[in-house]
Design a protein around this motif. Structure first.
Motif, PDB file in Angstrom:
ATOM      1  N   GLU A   1     -17.925 -10.495  64.062  1.00  0.00           N
ATOM      2  CA  GLU A   1     -18.269 -11.110  62.762  1.00  0.00           C
ATOM      3  C   GLU A   1     -19.533 -10.473  62.176  1.00  0.00           C
ATOM      4  N   ILE A   2     -19.443  -9.177  61.944  1.00  0.00           N
ATOM      5  CA  ILE A   2     -20.587  -8.397  61.490  1.00  0.00           C
ATOM      6  C   ILE A   2     -21.127  -8.898  60.152  1.00  0.00           C
TER       7      ILE A   2
ATOM      8  N   SER B   1     -16.188  -6.334  63.932  1.00  0.00           N
ATOM      9  CA  SER B   1     -15.064  -7.129  63.443  1.00  0.00           C
ATOM     10  C   SER B   1     -15.552  -8.127  62.407  1.00  0.00           C
ATOM     11  N   TYR B   2     -14.616  -8.599  61.591  1.00  0.00           N
ATOM     12  CA  TYR B   2     -14.930  -9.677  60.649  1.00  0.00           C
ATOM     13  C   TYR B   2     -13.628 -10.304  60.174  1.00  0.00           C
ATOM     14  N   ASN B   3     -13.776 -11.477  59.575  1.00  0.00           N
ATOM     15  CA  ASN B   3     -12.649 -12.217  59.029  1.00  0.00           C
ATOM     16  C   ASN B   3     -12.698 -12.091  57.508  1.00  0.00           C
ATOM     17  N   PRO B   4     -11.800 -11.306  56.887  1.00  0.00           N
ATOM     18  CA  PRO B   4     -11.841 -11.133  55.433  1.00  0.00           C
ATOM     19  C   PRO B   4     -11.690 -12.442  54.672  1.00  0.00           C
ATOM     20  N   GLY B   5     -11.071 -13.446  55.285  1.00  0.00           N
ATOM     21  CA  GLY B   5     -10.878 -14.729  54.614  1.00  0.00           C
ATOM     22  C   GLY B   5     -12.170 -15.459  54.338  1.00  0.00           C
TER      23      GLY B   5
ATOM     24  N   VAL C   1     -21.906  -8.677  71.011  1.00  0.00           N
ATOM     25  CA  VAL C   1     -22.914  -9.425  70.253  1.00  0.00           C
ATOM     26  C   VAL C   1     -22.187 -10.293  69.239  1.00  0.00           C
ATOM     27  N   SER C   2     -22.414 -11.603  69.309  1.00  0.00           N
ATOM     28  CA  SER C   2     -21.863 -12.527  68.305  1.00  0.00           C
ATOM     29  C   SER C   2     -22.867 -12.630  67.166  1.00  0.00           C
ATOM     30  N   CYS C   3     -22.504 -12.095  66.013  1.00  0.00           N
ATOM     31  CA  CYS C   3     -23.448 -12.026  64.892  1.00  0.00           C
ATOM     32  C   CYS C   3     -23.603 -13.391  64.223  1.00  0.00           C
ATOM     33  N   HIS C   4     -24.797 -13.623  63.670  1.00  0.00           N
ATOM     34  CA  HIS C   4     -25.095 -14.880  62.987  1.00  0.00           C
ATOM     35  C   HIS C   4     -26.148 -14.623  61.925  1.00  0.00           C
TER      36      HIS C   4
END
Length: 270
Positions: free
Chosen positions: A109-110, A151-155, A66-69
């Motif tokens: 990208e939760i 998953s996520y991007n901390p930046g 699932v691609s989160c948005h």
């Protein structure tokens, strides 16, 4: 640590290509065998999604991605009632299907999802491993073959988009970054069919552009973009045009910054 491969189901097809950077494969297998949820964090395009696909195949498990948005709700994950042929029927969402059938549910990208999504995940990330479905009155018990990975991007984290400490501490976490240059060259070459000699200058350019992150650029060149660039070159597109289309245009809309990046590219590839 004893190898775990003897306990892992054999995949029925070739594994998606992945080059380990450390012990992440063994850690993933341990988390799966102990029924622990997993959190992957790292920059965009560094291989998190490919890693999950690789491990799902390696473990012989179905993968529900699932691609989160911003508009993703808890109902999108769990399911909802729909009209079908004049009747109202319940349709499972991807999270519910994974819990019913087993497999890996991967939420990419939760932090982009709405806050009610993380609340739904909490009962699945402790020793209960349950998914309550209020609308149907069910309480699903996750099978041993179910695993939750996010998953996520901390930046990209801000005060408005971040994982609460109480949520992060429900997961085993693995931090990802870009591979050492020789390993990344091997990955790009394998994925694009461009020779390692022609890939190396692209990696040198990517490293220079990544060094500008937080200054002129919000994000550096991902491994994914490098594969796109090398693939276009392998297909016959001149290197300068491929670099512009994949390593410069996607990074910025600012004309002055774009001109500066073009100069860096010309100097590096000369």
């Amino acid at each position: 640590m004893k190898p775990l491969l003897h306990a892992v189901p054999q995949p029925a097809f070739d594994l998606p290509y992945y080059v380990p950077a450390g012990n992440e494969c063994a850690l993933f297998e341990l988390a799966w065998s102990k029924r622990l949820p997993l959190l992957l964090k790292g920059p965009t395009g560094c291989g998190k999604t490919r890693f999950v696909a690789h491990m799902a195949s390696r473990l012989g498990l179905p993968l529900h991605t699932v691609s989160c948005h911003d508009d993703l709700t808890a109902a999108d994950l769990t399911g909802r009632y729909l009209l079908k042929g004049g009747d109202t029927v319940w349709a499972d969402g991807p999270l519910t299907r994974a819990v019913r059938e087993g497999g890996i549910c991967y939420l990419d990208e939760i932090v982009e999802a709405r806050k009610d999504v993380t609340v739904v995940l909490h009962p699945l990330t402790d020793d209960r491993r349950i998914l309550p479905l209020d609308r149907t009155g069910e309480e699903l018990q996750a099978p041993d073959s179910f695993m939750l990975v996010v998953s996520y991007n901390p930046g990209y984290q801000t005060l408005l988009k971040s994982l609460k400490p109480s949520t992060r501490q429900r997961f085993v976490a693995i931090e990802f970054d870009f591979l050492p240059i020789d390993h990344e060259i091997a990955v790009v070459a394998a994925e694009s069919s461009l020779s390692t000699e022609r890939v190396r200058p692209l990696l040198l350019l990517a490293r220079r552009l990544r060094a500008l992150k937080g200054q002129d650029l919000e994000e550096g060149v991902s491994t994914r973009l490098l594969v796109y660039c090398a693939s276009l070159i392998a297909a016959g597109l001149p290197a300068e045009e491929a670099v512009l289309a994949t390593m410069i245009e996607p990074l910025t809309d600012e004309l002055d910054v774009k001109k500066a990046l073009i100069e860096v590219a010309r100097a590096t590839l000369a």
